[in-house]
Design an enzyme around this catalytic site. Structure first.
Site, PDB file in Angstrom:
ATOM      1  N   CYS A  69       0.890  -1.154   0.000  1.00  0.00           N
ATOM      2  CA  CYS A  69       0.000   0.000   0.000  1.00  0.00           C
ATOM      3  C   CYS A  69       0.932   1.209   0.000  1.00  0.00           C
ATOM      4  CB  CYS A  69      -0.985  -0.021   1.184  1.00  0.00           C
ATOM      5  SG  CYS A  69      -0.235   0.006   2.813  1.00  0.00           S
ATOM      6  N   HIS A  99      15.076 -15.000  10.316  1.00  0.00           N
ATOM      7  CA  HIS A  99      14.743 -15.041  11.747  1.00  0.00           C
ATOM      8  C   HIS A  99      13.252 -15.183  12.028  1.00  0.00           C
ATOM      9  CE1 HIS A  99      18.718 -12.889  13.105  1.00  0.00           C
ATOM     10  NE2 HIS A  99      18.929 -13.944  12.334  1.00  0.00           N
TER      11      HIS A  99
HETATM   12  C1  RB5 Z   1      -3.833   5.388   0.879  1.00  0.00           C
HETATM   13  O1  RB5 Z   1      -3.861   6.769   0.685  1.00  0.00           O
HETATM   14  C2  RB5 Z   1      -2.918   5.022   2.021  1.00  0.00           C
HETATM   15  O2  RB5 Z   1      -3.471   5.401   3.232  1.00  0.00           O
HETATM   16  C3  RB5 Z   1      -2.637   3.543   2.016  1.00  0.00           C
HETATM   17  O3  RB5 Z   1      -2.073   3.192   0.799  1.00  0.00           O
HETATM   18  C4  RB5 Z   1      -1.682   3.020   3.066  1.00  0.00           C
HETATM   19  O4  RB5 Z   1      -0.527   3.788   3.153  1.00  0.00           O
HETATM   20  C5  RB5 Z   1      -2.274   2.746   4.380  1.00  0.00           C
HETATM   21  O5  RB5 Z   1      -1.613   2.236   5.300  1.00  0.00           O
END
Ligand code: RB5
Length: 150
Positions: free
Chosen positions: A70, A103
């Site tokens: 993400c 680990h």
């Molecule tokens: C999206 O804007 C962002 O919040 C997501 O990709 C991530 O970083 C969340 O943990």
């Protein structure tokens, strides 16, 4: 060591989408089979909607390893680690990636899609797939991770 030809799982939100597509293509060029749980565009989405289905498959032992992204790598990692048999590690470089295989026997690599280069991410993925768990003193430590207090 995860053999070329193995099935790997991938998932991301919009913040990791471009990196997911880059890494997926690199892996496919090396004959890995990819189960892609999405997302499939840069449209804004909620990362748990894509990470939960991947973590479910890893947790059940249907797929051995996963790679998730993400924007920061945090939300994806937090979601995946809700599953007792998932050990998702948020890593930023090759050394962390090697250590978490040696680990922690990490079976999911979480990458911060907006904070590292695609080339660094690809190098980390190769380390993730080619580094074995050391076992030994780390076995009982890893077994204790899922033993939450009640
Ligand atoms: C999206 O804007 C962002 O919040 C997501 O990709 C991530 O970083 C969340 O943990």
């Amino acid at each position: 060591m995860t053999k070329v030809g193995s099935m790997l799982a991938m998932a991301s939100d919009h913040g990791g989408f471009a990196m997911k597509e880059f890494i997926k293509q690199k892996l496919q060029e090396q004959d890995y089979e990819i189960k892609d749980f999405g997302t499939q565009s840069e449209d804004s989405v909620d990362y748990p909607d894509f990470i939960h289905p991947l973590a479910f498959e890893i947790n059940n032992g249907n797929i051995e390893k996963g790679i998730i992204m993400c924007g920061s790598g945090n939300g994806a990692q937090m979601t995946a680690n809700k599953y007792p048999n998932v050990r998702a590690a948020l890593c930023w470089d090759k050394e962390q990636t090697m250590l978490t295989r040696q680990h922690n026997d990490a079976n999911v690599l979480s990458l911060p899609g907006r904070f590292i280069s695609f080339e660094t991410a690809w190098e980390m993925v190769q380390v993730f797939l080619s580094t074995d768990f050391e076992g030994g003193r780390h076995i009982q430590r890893v077994e204790k991770i899922a033993q939450i207090l009640k």
